[in-house]
Design a protein around this motif. Structure first.
Motif, PDB file in Angstrom:
ATOM      1  N   SER A  37       0.786  -1.210  -0.083  1.00 27.94           N
ATOM      2  CA  SER A  37       0.026   0.111   0.154  1.00 27.94           C
ATOM      3  C   SER A  37       0.983   1.532  -0.094  1.00 27.94           C
ATOM      4  N   LEU A  38       2.003   1.109   0.629  1.00 28.53           N
ATOM      5  CA  LEU A  38       2.976   2.336   0.627  1.00 28.53           C
ATOM      6  C   LEU A  38       3.482   2.477  -0.682  1.00 28.53           C
ATOM      7  N   SER A  39       3.863   1.427  -1.219  1.00 28.77           N
ATOM      8  CA  SER A  39       4.241   1.588  -2.669  1.00 28.77           C
ATOM      9  C   SER A  39       3.392   2.106  -3.677  1.00 28.77           C
ATOM     10  N   VAL A  40       2.273   1.767  -3.612  1.00 27.06           N
ATOM     11  CA  VAL A  40       1.274   2.247  -4.413  1.00 27.06           C
ATOM     12  C   VAL A  40       0.991   3.806  -4.214  1.00 27.06           C
ATOM     13  N   VAL A  41       1.170   4.174  -3.128  1.00 19.18           N
ATOM     14  CA  VAL A  41       0.990   5.611  -2.700  1.00 19.18           C
ATOM     15  C   VAL A  41       2.147   6.520  -3.197  1.00 19.18           C
ATOM     16  N   GLN A  42       3.570   5.971  -3.216  1.00 13.84           N
ATOM     17  CA  GLN A  42       4.718   6.431  -3.682  1.00 13.84           C
ATOM     18  C   GLN A  42       4.595   6.411  -5.284  1.00 13.84           C
ATOM     19  N   VAL A  43       3.999   5.335  -5.961  1.00 15.53           N
ATOM     20  CA  VAL A  43       4.131   5.249  -7.372  1.00 15.53           C
ATOM     21  C   VAL A  43       3.143   6.335  -7.940  1.00 15.53           C
ATOM     22  N   THR A  44       1.908   6.479  -7.323  1.00  9.62           N
ATOM     23  CA  THR A  44       0.965   7.336  -7.414  1.00  9.62           C
ATOM     24  C   THR A  44       1.502   8.927  -7.374  1.00  9.62           C
ATOM     25  N   HIS A  45       2.269   9.239  -6.473  1.00 11.72           N
ATOM     26  CA  HIS A  45       2.860  10.314  -6.008  1.00 11.72           C
ATOM     27  C   HIS A  45       3.952  10.726  -7.343  1.00 11.72           C
ATOM     28  N   PHE A  46       4.704   9.739  -7.638  1.00 16.34           N
ATOM     29  CA  PHE A  46       5.729  10.273  -8.731  1.00 16.34           C
ATOM     30  C   PHE A  46       5.042  10.307 -10.179  1.00 16.34           C
ATOM     31  N   ALA A  47       3.995   9.336 -10.273  1.00 17.22           N
ATOM     32  CA  ALA A  47       3.172   9.712 -11.625  1.00 17.22           C
ATOM     33  C   ALA A  47       2.571  11.069 -11.853  1.00 17.22           C
ATOM     34  N   ARG A  48       2.050  11.520 -10.576  1.00 20.17           N
ATOM     35  CA  ARG A  48       1.559  12.710 -10.477  1.00 20.17           C
ATOM     36  C   ARG A  48       2.291  13.885 -10.791  1.00 20.17           C
ATOM     37  N   GLN A  49       3.638  13.718 -10.317  1.00 19.89           N
ATOM     38  CA  GLN A  49       4.653  14.828 -10.470  1.00 19.89           C
ATOM     39  C   GLN A  49       5.143  14.676 -12.024  1.00 19.89           C
ATOM     40  N   GLU A  50       5.269  13.474 -12.742  1.00 19.46           N
ATOM     41  CA  GLU A  50       5.611  13.496 -13.899  1.00 19.46           C
ATOM     42  C   GLU A  50       4.598  14.182 -14.794  1.00 19.46           C
ATOM     43  N   LEU A  51       3.356  14.044 -14.563  1.00 14.96           N
ATOM     44  CA  LEU A  51       2.391  14.545 -15.369  1.00 14.96           C
ATOM     45  C   LEU A  51       2.200  15.857 -15.291  1.00 14.96           C
ATOM     46  N   ILE A  52       2.523  16.395 -14.119  1.00 16.84           N
ATOM     47  CA  ILE A  52       2.578  17.900 -13.849  1.00 16.84           C
ATOM     48  C   ILE A  52       3.862  18.344 -14.853  1.00 16.84           C
ATOM     49  N   GLU A  53       4.920  17.914 -14.495  1.00 18.35           N
ATOM     50  CA  GLU A  53       5.938  18.354 -15.385  1.00 18.35           C
ATOM     51  C   GLU A  53       5.894  18.185 -16.939  1.00 18.35           C
ATOM     52  N   GLN A  54       5.229  17.125 -17.224  1.00 20.45           N
ATOM     53  CA  GLN A  54       4.738  17.119 -18.873  1.00 20.45           C
ATOM     54  C   GLN A  54       3.780  18.159 -19.155  1.00 20.45           C
ATOM     55  N   ASP A  55       2.887  18.426 -18.381  1.00 23.38           N
ATOM     56  CA  ASP A  55       2.115  19.363 -18.754  1.00 23.38           C
ATOM     57  C   ASP A  55       2.664  20.659 -18.911  1.00 23.38           C
ATOM     58  N   GLN A  56       3.723  20.907 -18.080  1.00 22.08           N
ATOM     59  CA  GLN A  56       4.527  22.452 -17.842  1.00 22.08           C
ATOM     60  C   GLN A  56       5.203  22.262 -19.358  1.00 22.08           C
ATOM     61  N   LEU A  57       5.959  21.104 -19.770  1.00 16.94           N
ATOM     62  CA  LEU A  57       6.665  21.094 -21.069  1.00 16.94           C
ATOM     63  C   LEU A  57       5.906  21.349 -22.127  1.00 16.94           C
ATOM     64  N   LEU A  58       4.649  20.970 -22.004  1.00 19.12           N
ATOM     65  CA  LEU A  58       3.900  20.918 -23.103  1.00 19.12           C
ATOM     66  C   LEU A  58       3.442  22.367 -23.453  1.00 19.12           C
ATOM     67  N   GLN A  59       3.183  23.263 -22.233  1.00 23.56           N
ATOM     68  CA  GLN A  59       2.747  24.648 -22.238  1.00 23.56           C
ATOM     69  C   GLN A  59       3.923  25.458 -22.984  1.00 23.56           C
ATOM     70  N   GLU A  60       5.149  25.170 -22.489  1.00 26.47           N
ATOM     71  CA  GLU A  60       6.331  25.795 -22.925  1.00 26.47           C
ATOM     72  C   GLU A  60       6.499  25.607 -24.377  1.00 26.47           C
ATOM     73  N   ARG A  61       6.284  24.402 -24.765  1.00 25.53           N
ATOM     74  CA  ARG A  61       6.417  23.927 -26.090  1.00 25.53           C
ATOM     75  C   ARG A  61       5.363  24.917 -26.974  1.00 25.53           C
ATOM     76  N   ASP A  62       4.084  24.912 -26.536  1.00 22.89           N
ATOM     77  CA  ASP A  62       3.175  25.676 -27.260  1.00 22.89           C
ATOM     78  C   ASP A  62       3.608  27.305 -27.334  1.00 22.89           C
ATOM     79  N   GLU A  63       4.036  27.862 -26.468  1.00 26.39           N
ATOM     80  CA  GLU A  63       4.602  29.061 -26.247  1.00 26.39           C
ATOM     81  C   GLU A  63       5.653  29.415 -27.112  1.00 26.39           C
ATOM     82  N   LEU A  64       6.538  28.556 -27.194  1.00 26.51           N
ATOM     83  CA  LEU A  64       7.650  28.737 -28.104  1.00 26.51           C
ATOM     84  C   LEU A  64       7.242  28.382 -29.800  1.00 26.51           C
TER      85      LEU A  64
END
Length: 108
Positions: A37-64
């Motif tokens: 259960s702790l592993s599931v929580v940790q993996v979910t947290h990392f996945a959310r962080q990666e999605l946030i970073e991906q959204d930021q990079l996509l926004q930067e790509r659109d601006e460029l």
């Protein structure tokens, strides 16, 4: 009399610990469930962080991309022949040469 009644009630926490100690398989499964259960929580947290970073990079790509399009439009505007000719005439006092202004030089 009240004092003896309190000693008769079992302590639930101690009973659970005794039950887990008596059955090693149940204890092992409980630890495995807790770790997973702790592993599931940790993996979910990392996945959310990666999605946030991906959204930021996509926004930067659109601006460029938008900036690149503006630069292409600006380049096209500044490279128009009519505009260049207008600047040459007005600011540099240049004019088109006529056939009378041309001189032919023959080299020996």
């Amino acid at each position: 009399m009240k004092l003896t009644a309190n000693h008769r009630q079992p302590n639930l926490f101690l009973e659970i610990i005794k039950g887990l100690g008596a059955n090693k398989l149940t204890s092992a499964l409980l630890v495995v469930i807790f770790v997973s259960s702790l592993s599931v929580v940790q993996v979910t947290h990392f996945a959310r962080q990666e999605l946030i970073e991906q959204d930021q990079l996509l926004q930067e790509r659109d601006e460029l991309d938008l900036e690149w399009r503006y630069l292409l439009v600006e380049e096209e505007f500044y490279s128009q022949h009519a505009r260049i000719e207008e600047i040459a005439i007005e600011q540099l006092q240049m004019k088109r040469s006529t056939s009378q202004d041309e001189q032919v030089i023959v080299l020996p």
